[in-house]
Design a protein around this motif. Sequence first.
Motif, PDB file in Angstrom:
ATOM      1  N   GLY A 131       4.697  72.545  72.064  1.00 14.82           N
ATOM      2  CA  GLY A 131       4.664  73.638  71.103  1.00 14.82           C
ATOM      3  C   GLY A 131       3.357  73.555  70.337  1.00 14.82           C
ATOM      4  O   GLY A 131       3.005  72.506  69.795  1.00 14.82           O
ATOM      5  N   TYR A 132       2.628  74.675  70.334  1.00 17.03           N
ATOM      6  CA  TYR A 132       1.307  74.704  69.702  1.00 17.03           C
ATOM      7  C   TYR A 132       1.449  75.560  68.443  1.00 17.03           C
ATOM      8  O   TYR A 132       1.912  76.715  68.508  1.00 17.03           O
ATOM      9  N   ILE A 133       1.107  74.992  67.306  1.00 18.95           N
ATOM     10  CA  ILE A 133       1.336  75.674  66.032  1.00 18.95           C
ATOM     11  C   ILE A 133       0.022  75.718  65.258  1.00 18.95           C
ATOM     12  O   ILE A 133      -0.579  74.670  64.978  1.00 18.95           O
ATOM     13  N   ALA A 177      -5.522  73.053  63.231  1.00 16.57           N
ATOM     14  CA  ALA A 177      -6.210  73.717  62.112  1.00 16.57           C
ATOM     15  C   ALA A 177      -7.327  74.625  62.627  1.00 16.57           C
ATOM     16  O   ALA A 177      -7.783  75.518  61.908  1.00 16.57           O
ATOM     17  N   GLY A 178      -7.770  74.381  63.887  1.00 17.42           N
ATOM     18  CA  GLY A 178      -8.876  75.173  64.455  1.00 17.42           C
ATOM     19  C   GLY A 178     -10.109  74.303  64.604  1.00 17.42           C
ATOM     20  O   GLY A 178     -10.435  73.506  63.715  1.00 17.42           O
ATOM     21  N   SER A 179     -10.789  74.460  65.724  1.00 15.90           N
ATOM     22  CA  SER A 179     -11.964  73.629  65.980  1.00 15.90           C
ATOM     23  C   SER A 179     -13.089  73.948  64.997  1.00 15.90           C
ATOM     24  O   SER A 179     -13.433  75.121  64.796  1.00 15.90           O
ATOM     25  N   GLY A 180     -13.620  72.906  64.375  1.00 22.06           N
ATOM     26  CA  GLY A 180     -14.779  73.067  63.498  1.00 22.06           C
ATOM     27  C   GLY A 180     -14.463  73.640  62.125  1.00 22.06           C
ATOM     28  O   GLY A 180     -15.375  73.976  61.373  1.00 22.06           O
ATOM     29  N   VAL A 181     -13.186  73.752  61.777  1.00 15.33           N
ATOM     30  CA  VAL A 181     -12.862  74.315  60.453  1.00 15.33           C
ATOM     31  C   VAL A 181     -13.211  73.307  59.346  1.00 15.33           C
ATOM     32  O   VAL A 181     -13.394  72.114  59.614  1.00 15.33           O
ATOM     33  N   THR A 182     -13.282  73.797  58.115  1.00 12.91           N
ATOM     34  CA  THR A 182     -13.710  72.905  57.038  1.00 12.91           C
ATOM     35  C   THR A 182     -12.583  71.997  56.537  1.00 12.91           C
ATOM     36  O   THR A 182     -12.842  70.900  56.086  1.00 12.91           O
ATOM     37  N   GLY A 204      -5.015  68.185  65.037  1.00 16.63           N
ATOM     38  CA  GLY A 204      -6.437  68.339  65.333  1.00 16.63           C
ATOM     39  C   GLY A 204      -7.034  69.509  64.580  1.00 16.63           C
ATOM     40  O   GLY A 204      -6.319  70.335  64.001  1.00 16.63           O
ATOM     41  N   GLY A 205      -8.365  69.521  64.585  1.00 13.79           N
ATOM     42  CA  GLY A 205      -9.105  70.593  63.929  1.00 13.79           C
ATOM     43  C   GLY A 205      -9.678  70.120  62.617  1.00 13.79           C
ATOM     44  O   GLY A 205      -8.942  69.779  61.694  1.00 13.79           O
ATOM     45  N   GLY A 206     -10.999  70.064  62.549  1.00  8.06           N
ATOM     46  CA  GLY A 206     -11.672  69.776  61.291  1.00  8.06           C
ATOM     47  C   GLY A 206     -11.643  68.320  60.846  1.00  8.06           C
ATOM     48  O   GLY A 206     -11.983  68.032  59.696  1.00  8.06           O
ATOM     49  N   ILE A 224      -4.529  61.965  67.371  1.00  6.50           N
ATOM     50  CA  ILE A 224      -5.544  62.751  66.656  1.00  6.50           C
ATOM     51  C   ILE A 224      -6.530  63.275  67.703  1.00  6.50           C
ATOM     52  O   ILE A 224      -7.009  62.505  68.554  1.00  6.50           O
ATOM     53  N   VAL A 225      -6.787  64.571  67.659  1.00  7.69           N
ATOM     54  CA  VAL A 225      -7.746  65.144  68.604  1.00  7.69           C
ATOM     55  C   VAL A 225      -9.055  65.420  67.877  1.00  7.69           C
ATOM     56  O   VAL A 225      -9.069  66.027  66.810  1.00  7.69           O
ATOM     57  N   LEU A 226     -10.135  64.930  68.480  1.00  8.29           N
ATOM     58  CA  LEU A 226     -11.478  65.176  67.936  1.00  8.29           C
ATOM     59  C   LEU A 226     -12.270  65.968  68.973  1.00  8.29           C
ATOM     60  O   LEU A 226     -12.231  65.632  70.160  1.00  8.29           O
ATOM     61  N   GLY A 227     -12.954  67.003  68.528  1.00  2.46           N
ATOM     62  CA  GLY A 227     -13.741  67.805  69.451  1.00  2.46           C
ATOM     63  C   GLY A 227     -15.185  67.939  69.006  1.00  2.46           C
ATOM     64  O   GLY A 227     -16.112  67.443  69.651  1.00  2.46           O
ATOM     65  N   THR A 228     -15.361  68.531  67.822  1.00  2.22           N
ATOM     66  CA  THR A 228     -16.715  68.823  67.339  1.00  2.22           C
ATOM     67  C   THR A 228     -17.556  67.556  67.193  1.00  2.22           C
ATOM     68  O   THR A 228     -18.778  67.592  67.372  1.00  2.22           O
ATOM     69  N   LEU A 229     -16.915  66.439  66.899  1.00  2.00           N
ATOM     70  CA  LEU A 229     -17.645  65.167  66.752  1.00  2.00           C
ATOM     71  C   LEU A 229     -18.538  64.886  67.970  1.00  2.00           C
ATOM     72  O   LEU A 229     -19.629  64.332  67.837  1.00  2.00           O
TER      73      LEU A 229
HETATM   74  C1  1GP Z   1      -9.491  71.896  68.458  1.00  2.00           C
HETATM   75  O1  1GP Z   1      -8.130  70.412  67.299  1.00  2.00           O
HETATM   76  C2  1GP Z   1      -9.220  70.479  68.144  1.00  2.00           C
HETATM   77  O2  1GP Z   1      -8.485  72.375  69.299  1.00  2.00           O
HETATM   78  C3  1GP Z   1     -10.423  69.708  67.691  1.00  2.00           C
HETATM   79  O3  1GP Z   1     -11.003  70.244  66.533  1.00  2.00           O
HETATM   80  O4  1GP Z   1     -13.417  70.428  67.079  1.00  2.00           O
HETATM   81  O5  1GP Z   1     -12.647  70.388  64.701  1.00  2.00           O
HETATM   82  O6  1GP Z   1     -12.563  68.315  66.085  1.00  2.00           O
HETATM   83  P1  1GP Z   1     -12.501  69.807  66.075  1.00  2.00           P
END
Ligand code: 1GP
Length: 250
Positions: A131-133, A177-182, A204-206, A224-229
Amino acid sequence: MIIGPVERRLREEIDKYGTICLALLDFENLPPKKAGMIAHSAEECGVSGILIGGSTAADQLELTSVIEAVKESVKLPVILFPGNPFTISPKADAILFSSLLNSDNPYFISQAQALGALSVKKYGLEAIPMGYIVVGDGGAIGFIGRARGIPPSKPNLAAMYALAAQYMGMRFVYLEAGSGVTSHISPSVISAVRKVFNGVLIAGGGIKQVNEAVEVAKAGADIIVLGTLFEEENFEPKLNEIIKNIRKCK
Ligand code: 1GP
């Protein structure tokens, strides 16, 4: 409950470390060679798997070349985190088979899933029901997925959706929370979900700093998912610190 090898491995890592980290590579505009190098460094820092996705990415050929390069560089599981049914590749090990539960558009709840399901079966991918929220505005995925973002000040709404996911048989819930959000998902939202949801909880997100990751882990996230890092040239020292500090803090 049929649990495949990738999910089993993630659960074993969670049992061992408390909270683990997955690296998300957005394959759009990411040269395969670079993806392989990033994945290799991330593996050395201790991430438990590589997610490959992107909310606006749609090129299956590009996706497959990135996966091939990543698989040549790491022993970790490579897991699809698709934004649409076009980005499913036979080269991955598993897929986060996700329903965007708080979308306003049924396409993102069950129709995209129906369109992708036969490919998942044909390719023999391990499907992990999730489930993705989306919480808050959700950045690009909030917009693309027509999410009615959970107000961050209303943790109970997130808990209601997560419990519904559990009752519908989803073993994973991802608070996005969304990728790259504050601002990342707040601890109050995570802990409200943690209280009611028995499955694997992803946030994940931000998340950019060590203290933010620790806060998220302490609130009860399993992953914990990290992307923008990974867009930073020299991400390794920070990633090392994050992984060291999120372990055993639940
Ligand atoms: C986006 O939650 C992930 O789906 C990762 O977010 O890019 O902000 O790390 P960031």
